[in-house]
Design a protein around this motif. Sequence first.
Motif, mmCIF file in Angstrom:
data_model
loop_
_atom_site.group_PDB
_atom_site.id
_atom_site.type_symbol
_atom_site.label_atom_id
_atom_site.label_comp_id
_atom_site.label_asym_id
_atom_site.label_seq_id
_atom_site.Cartn_x
_atom_site.Cartn_y
_atom_site.Cartn_z
ATOM 1 N N UNK A 93 21.426 27.502 51.287
ATOM 2 C CA UNK A 93 22.440 26.481 51.013
ATOM 3 C C UNK A 93 21.798 25.108 51.134
ATOM 4 N N UNK A 94 22.471 24.116 50.563
ATOM 5 C CA UNK A 94 21.981 22.746 50.679
ATOM 6 C C UNK A 94 22.748 21.997 51.763
ATOM 7 N N UNK A 95 22.046 21.172 52.503
ATOM 8 C CA UNK A 95 22.716 20.094 53.222
ATOM 9 C C UNK A 95 22.329 18.852 52.441
ATOM 10 N N UNK A 122 30.334 31.445 49.492
ATOM 11 C CA UNK A 122 29.512 30.402 50.107
ATOM 12 C C UNK A 122 28.558 29.700 49.130
ATOM 13 N N UNK A 123 28.904 29.704 47.861
ATOM 14 C CA UNK A 123 28.094 28.920 46.915
ATOM 15 C C UNK A 123 28.932 27.828 46.254
ATOM 16 N N UNK A 124 30.253 27.942 46.357
ATOM 17 C CA UNK A 124 31.089 27.121 45.468
ATOM 18 C C UNK A 124 31.185 25.647 45.834
ATOM 19 N N UNK A 125 31.153 25.343 47.130
ATOM 20 C CA UNK A 125 31.315 23.941 47.544
ATOM 21 C C UNK A 125 30.350 23.032 46.784
ATOM 22 N N UNK A 126 29.101 23.500 46.621
ATOM 23 C CA UNK A 126 28.037 22.654 46.080
ATOM 24 C C UNK A 126 28.156 22.441 44.569
ATOM 25 N N UNK A 127 29.094 23.184 43.911
ATOM 26 C CA UNK A 127 29.350 22.917 42.490
ATOM 27 C C UNK A 127 30.056 21.581 42.304
ATOM 28 N N UNK A 128 30.556 21.051 43.413
ATOM 29 C CA UNK A 128 31.307 19.793 43.343
ATOM 30 C C UNK A 128 30.496 18.636 43.923
ATOM 31 N N UNK A 390 21.059 26.797 64.420
ATOM 32 C CA UNK A 390 20.486 27.984 65.061
ATOM 33 C C UNK A 390 21.562 28.943 65.550
ATOM 34 N N UNK A 391 22.579 28.361 66.150
ATOM 35 C CA UNK A 391 23.565 29.190 66.863
ATOM 36 C C UNK A 391 24.395 30.040 65.902
ATOM 37 N N UNK A 392 24.836 29.412 64.803
ATOM 38 C CA UNK A 392 25.679 30.154 63.873
ATOM 39 C C UNK A 392 24.751 30.825 62.861
ATOM 40 N N UNK A 393 24.346 32.034 63.162
ATOM 41 C CA UNK A 393 23.493 32.749 62.212
ATOM 42 C C UNK A 393 23.885 34.209 62.238
ATOM 43 N N UNK A 394 23.545 34.903 61.157
ATOM 44 C CA UNK A 394 23.873 36.341 61.091
ATOM 45 C C UNK A 394 22.610 37.175 60.951
ATOM 46 N N UNK A 444 29.711 25.704 56.793
ATOM 47 C CA UNK A 444 29.957 26.694 55.736
ATOM 48 C C UNK A 444 28.673 27.437 55.383
ATOM 49 N N UNK A 445 27.597 26.652 55.265
ATOM 50 C CA UNK A 445 26.320 27.240 54.875
ATOM 51 C C UNK A 445 25.839 28.281 55.868
ATOM 52 N N UNK A 446 26.143 28.054 57.139
ATOM 53 C CA UNK A 446 25.716 29.009 58.172
ATOM 54 C C UNK A 446 26.716 30.159 58.330
ATOM 55 N N UNK A 447 27.829 30.059 57.634
ATOM 56 C CA UNK A 447 28.716 31.226 57.600
ATOM 57 C C UNK A 447 30.050 31.099 58.311
ATOM 58 N N UNK A 448 30.452 29.884 58.692
ATOM 59 C CA UNK A 448 31.795 29.765 59.299
ATOM 60 C C UNK A 448 32.794 29.461 58.183
#
Length: 495
Positions: A93-95, A122-128, A390-394, A444-448
């Motif tokens: 994902x992009x920041x 988790x890809x759609x936000x960045x279309x905007x 780091x903390x939010x990872x799967x 979002x990118x990390x999965x929340x």
Amino acid sequence: MQQPIKKLVILGGGTAGWISAALTKKLLGAAIDVELVESNEIGTVGVGEATIPGIKILNDVLGLNEAEFLRETQGTIKLAIKFENWKNKKHSYYHSFGTAGKSMAFCHFHHFLKRAGELEDDTKLWNYDLNALAAEEGKYAHIRHKDPILEMPYAYHFDAGLYAQYLRKFSEKMGVKRTEGTVASVHQDQQNGYIKSLELKDGRLIEGDLFLDCSGFRGLLIQQTLQTGYEDWSHWLRCDRAVAVASERFEKTLPYTRSIAHKGGWQWRIPLQHRNGNGLVYNSAYYSDDEATNLLLGNLDSKAITDPKVIKFQTGRRYQQWHKNVIAVGLSSGFLEPLESTSIHLIQSAVVRLVHLFPHHGINASTVAEYNKQSKLEFEQVRDFIILHYHVNQRTDSLFWQEMRDMAIPDTLAHKIELFKQDGRLFRDQNDLFTESSWLQVMLGQGIVPASYHPMANTMSAEQLQAMLKKIKAIKREPLSAIPSHDEFLKRYCG
Ligand SMILES: Cc1cc2nc3c(=O)[nH]c(=O)nc-3n(C[C@H](O)[C@H](O)[C@H](O)COP(=O)(O)OP(=O)(O)OC[C@H]3O[C@@H](n4cnc5c(N)ncnc54)[C@H](O)[C@@H]3O)c2cc1C
């Protein structure tokens, strides 16, 4: 010390030293003399090549010409950081420095996306987000558009050594005195412990009223002399080393930094005009220095052109970044790994804070306390944002990532995550360097994915919502066809 401050001595000629010299001289002018001492024998840390958009303010205040700056530092444009394999392997994902969608009265855009069911993907936000779209296509241009929806905020990548040289030329022209030599001893006032002078190996004495400690990790004044103490954060941010190497330039210059997670750390790739900067930040319990070096060298996309250099660090901050008549700026003030490219910004912000609180008529306790309060908060806010990644990872491929997931995090961060999880609520803390857009992208990118959205997003019909999203998406994509490649931009702009 109620004694007027007439002379500022800066110890160190790395990025911190020269930013401090240029900015204090520019902003305080004839009110103070500035002398900078640096040691060719010791040298600089030699890394620190990615920045965030605030650096444009620094360059603008100094009055630097952007095209010349990019030429002199072999700089490139940075629109975002691409985080690869962070949430889990094969995910990215992009920041970006941009903002997805558009600002809506009182209600953040992502609530409308949630209502439309687009946040689960988790890809759609960045279309905007124009920054992310341009980054993905490797494009950049200075867009001058009246509509803020089409703003494309950016920062730079540059060669840290060339940047320091560039600022040196600039500072010397403005009247900063540079002294080359290695400080062998520090003289203090017997009564109050304030620093009076620095003595060089050859016996020269450098006297001053106020001292900036820009001596790097060693903290020669703030720690080795004044013993100020260090707050250790390595239980949260467990990487304690980095290995860095330069490699040949790629054919295509990306307008973003890449951050690629590995089993026990992460790797950066920073594209410059003449070469690439690469490094691996790692936990020494997971990789030996040799393993880390081999992992890095095995993951370069072009041939290495320097010898790999291992750098040890301890994450944390000085308890008091201003103590007596010493202010620590740069690596001497504390260290947060370069995941979000924040260190150069923290240098800039420390110097601006000092200028605002400059003790022209003498140092007093309330000035020092205010400075230290603001610095502490700033470091803690950046720390929390980095821990989030780091903390939010799967990831399930190593104990390192599992431990990061399982660890207790600062209450301030836990609170932010909890608010977002429920119904996507995000609030920017006062003075937080990172905007809601930054927190949103990384969460979002990390999965929340928030469970729900704010009812304000129900103020339009389902058809109106779809029409609005379609329109914004089209507006964001529209300029792309006219934007040249990043390389084309650099060629045209820098010559
Ligand atoms: C692995 C890594 C990657 C990084 N990546 C980024 C990044 O992408 N973006 C970012 O913003 N930041 C990054 N940073 C941070 C950035 O490198 C530093 O913030 C920046 O370089 C400032 O360093 P400095 O000037 O404080 O220290 P240094 O570069 O170490 O300079 C210290 C100076 O003090 C002088 N000195 C020391 N002792 C003496 C003495 N006894 N006598 C005389 N002179 C002395 C030295 O000669 C030198 O001039 C990174 C840091 C590390 C470790």
